[in-house]
Scaffold this active site. Structure first.
Site, PDB file in Angstrom:
ATOM      1  N   ALA A  64       0.802  -1.225   0.180  1.00  0.00           N
ATOM      2  CA  ALA A  64       0.001   0.038   0.058  1.00  0.00           C
ATOM      3  C   ALA A  64       0.791   1.331  -0.109  1.00  0.00           C
ATOM      4  O   ALA A  64       0.230   2.239  -0.614  1.00  0.00           O
ATOM      5  CB  ALA A  64      -0.941  -0.140   1.318  1.00  0.00           C
ATOM      6  N   GLU A  65       1.938   1.436   0.529  1.00  0.00           N
ATOM      7  CA  GLU A  65       2.871   2.244   0.737  1.00  0.00           C
ATOM      8  C   GLU A  65       4.108   2.320  -0.073  1.00  0.00           C
ATOM      9  O   GLU A  65       4.587   3.360  -0.445  1.00  0.00           O
ATOM     10  CB  GLU A  65       3.606   2.447   1.997  1.00  0.00           C
ATOM     11  CG  GLU A  65       2.512   2.876   3.234  1.00  0.00           C
ATOM     12  CD  GLU A  65       2.034   4.333   3.225  1.00  0.00           C
ATOM     13  OE1 GLU A  65       2.877   5.084   2.790  1.00  0.00           O
ATOM     14  OE2 GLU A  65       0.817   4.464   3.423  1.00  0.00           O
ATOM     15  N   ARG A  67       6.631   0.270  -3.441  1.00  0.00           N
ATOM     16  CA  ARG A  67       7.134  -0.848  -4.181  1.00  0.00           C
ATOM     17  C   ARG A  67       8.950  -1.268  -4.099  1.00  0.00           C
ATOM     18  O   ARG A  67       9.489  -0.429  -3.756  1.00  0.00           O
ATOM     19  CB  ARG A  67       7.169  -0.291  -5.716  1.00  0.00           C
ATOM     20  CG  ARG A  67       5.759   0.259  -6.358  1.00  0.00           C
ATOM     21  CD  ARG A  67       5.807   0.312  -7.793  1.00  0.00           C
ATOM     22  NE  ARG A  67       4.409   0.945  -8.208  1.00  0.00           N
ATOM     23  CZ  ARG A  67       4.423   2.199  -8.329  1.00  0.00           C
ATOM     24  NH1 ARG A  67       5.252   2.986  -8.187  1.00  0.00           N
ATOM     25  NH2 ARG A  67       3.222   2.704  -8.802  1.00  0.00           N
ATOM     26  N   ASP A 183       6.909  -2.676  13.028  1.00  0.00           N
ATOM     27  CA  ASP A 183       6.289  -3.573  12.046  1.00  0.00           C
ATOM     28  C   ASP A 183       7.038  -4.862  12.455  1.00  0.00           C
ATOM     29  O   ASP A 183       7.483  -5.557  11.626  1.00  0.00           O
ATOM     30  CB  ASP A 183       6.439  -3.296  10.598  1.00  0.00           C
ATOM     31  CG  ASP A 183       5.451  -4.258   9.891  1.00  0.00           C
ATOM     32  OD1 ASP A 183       4.606  -4.713  10.403  1.00  0.00           O
ATOM     33  OD2 ASP A 183       5.729  -4.318   8.534  1.00  0.00           O
TER      34      ASP A 183
END
Length: 274
Positions: A64-65, A67, A183
Site C-alpha cells: 500500500a505504501e 514498491r 512492524d
C-alpha cells in the site's frame, strides 16, 4: 505631515494587500521565482532519471505504501524501496508525508548500524523520488520460513530456542537505541546463509520512529507477539524464551515489560468487548 500620512498609508496598503510588490523588492521576487522554477526543473529531471533506472529493475512486490525492486546499484546486489505518490492524498501533503517517512526509515537504519545492530547498508537515498537504495542480503531466508521449515519436521527442537534468544538480544539492542521498529514480524527478520548459524538481519523499517517511551517499546513487542503466535502455532514457550532474553539483555527492560503486560490487558478487554 502629508509625507508622513502618505508613508503610513503605503505601509497599511502593504500589510492589507499581500500581492503588493514595491519596485524595491520586485527584482528579488523575480530572482526567487526563477530559482523556484530551476529547482522544480531539477527535481523533475531527477525523478525522471530514477524512474528510468527503476524501469530496468525487477519489481519484487508492491504494498500500500511502497514498491520493492531488486537489481544492481553500482555493481552491487541491491533492493530499492520506492514510496510512490498516492492519488487519494493532496499532492503537497503526500510529498511531505512520503519525505518524512523516508527520512525516518533511513534514520532508524543508520542508527541501528551505528550501534552495531545488523541491518542492511544504505547505499543511496533520493528524496526527490523518495527512493532508498539498500543492500540485498543475498541467499538469506526469512525467520518466518525458517521456523515453518522446522515445524514441518514435526517437532520444536533446540534450534528454535537458540534463535529466540538471538531475536531477544537484537530487539533489546534496538530498543536500547530508542528505535521503534513499528512492524516487527518474522517476515521482517532475515537469516544470512547458512540459516542454522542464526545471523539475524532486521529489515523493513518503513514504520519506524525514534522514541524512549516504554509504552512504544511495549507496543512494539506486543505487535511481534501477536504476529509470532498467529503465524507459528504452538510456539508460546519459544516466545517466552525470546522475552527472557530481551529482559536479561536490555538495560531498560523493566518498564517496557510492565507496559507490555498493560498492553496485553488492553488487548484482551478489546477482544471481549468487540
Amino acid at each position: 505631515m502629508g509625507d508622513l500620512y502618505s508613508q503610513t498609508q503605503e505601509r497599511e496598503f502593504r500589510l492589507r494587500c499581500p500581492r503588493y510588490i514595491s519596485e524595491q523588492n520586485a527584482v528579488g521576487v523575480a530572482a526567487v521565482f526563477s530559482e523556484g522554477l530551476e529547482r522544480g526543473a531539477m527535481e523533475a529531471a531527477a525523478r525522471e532519471r530514477v524512474r528510468d533506472f527503476l524501469g530496468r529493475l525487477n519489481l519484487v512486490k508492491q504494498g500500500a505504501e511502497a514498491r520493492i525492486y531488486r537489481g544492481e546499484f553500482l555493481g552491487k546486489p541491491a533492493i530499492v524501496k520506492e514510496r510512490f505518490p498516492k492519488s487519494y492524498r493532496h499532492p503537497v501533503l503526500d510529498e511531505k508525508l512520503s519525505h518524512r517517512r523516508t527520512a525516518q526509515e533511513v534514520r532508524a537504519v543508520l542508527r541501528c548500524r551505528k550501534a552495531g545492530i545488523p541491518a542492511p547498508v544504505v547505499y543511496f537515498v533520493d528524496y526527490f523520488s523518495n527512493c532508498i537504495f539498500l543492500e540485498e542480503i543475498v541467499g538469506s531466508t526469512t525467520v518466518r520460513d525458517y521456523i515453518a521449515s522446522i515445524q514441518q519436521s514435526g517437532k520444536v527442537n533446540d534450534k528454535l530456542y537458540t534463535l529466540a534468544e538471538k531475536m531477544g538480544k537484537i530487539l533489546a539492542e534496538v530498543h536500547d537505541e530508542d528505535v521503534i521498529h513499528g512492524d516487527l514480524t518474522t517476515s521482517n527478520m532475515l537469516l544470512r546463509s547458512p540459516a542454522d548459524n542464526h545471523n539475524l538481519v532486521l529489515i523493513d523499517f518503513g514504520l519506524s520512529f525514534i522514541s524512549a517511551l516504554p509504552e512504544d517499546k511495549g507496543v512494539d513487542l506486543y505487535v511481534l507477539e501477536k504476529a509470532f503466535l498467529s503465524t507459528h502455532p504452538n510456539t508460546e514457550k519459544v516466545f517466552e524464551t525470546l522475552l527472557k532474553s530481551y529482559t536479561a539483555l536490555s538495560k531498560k527492560s523493566g518498564p517496557v515489560i510492565k507496559k507490555l503486560d498493560e498492553v496485553r490487558l488492553r488487548g484482551r478487554k478489546r477482544s471481549m468487548v468487540g
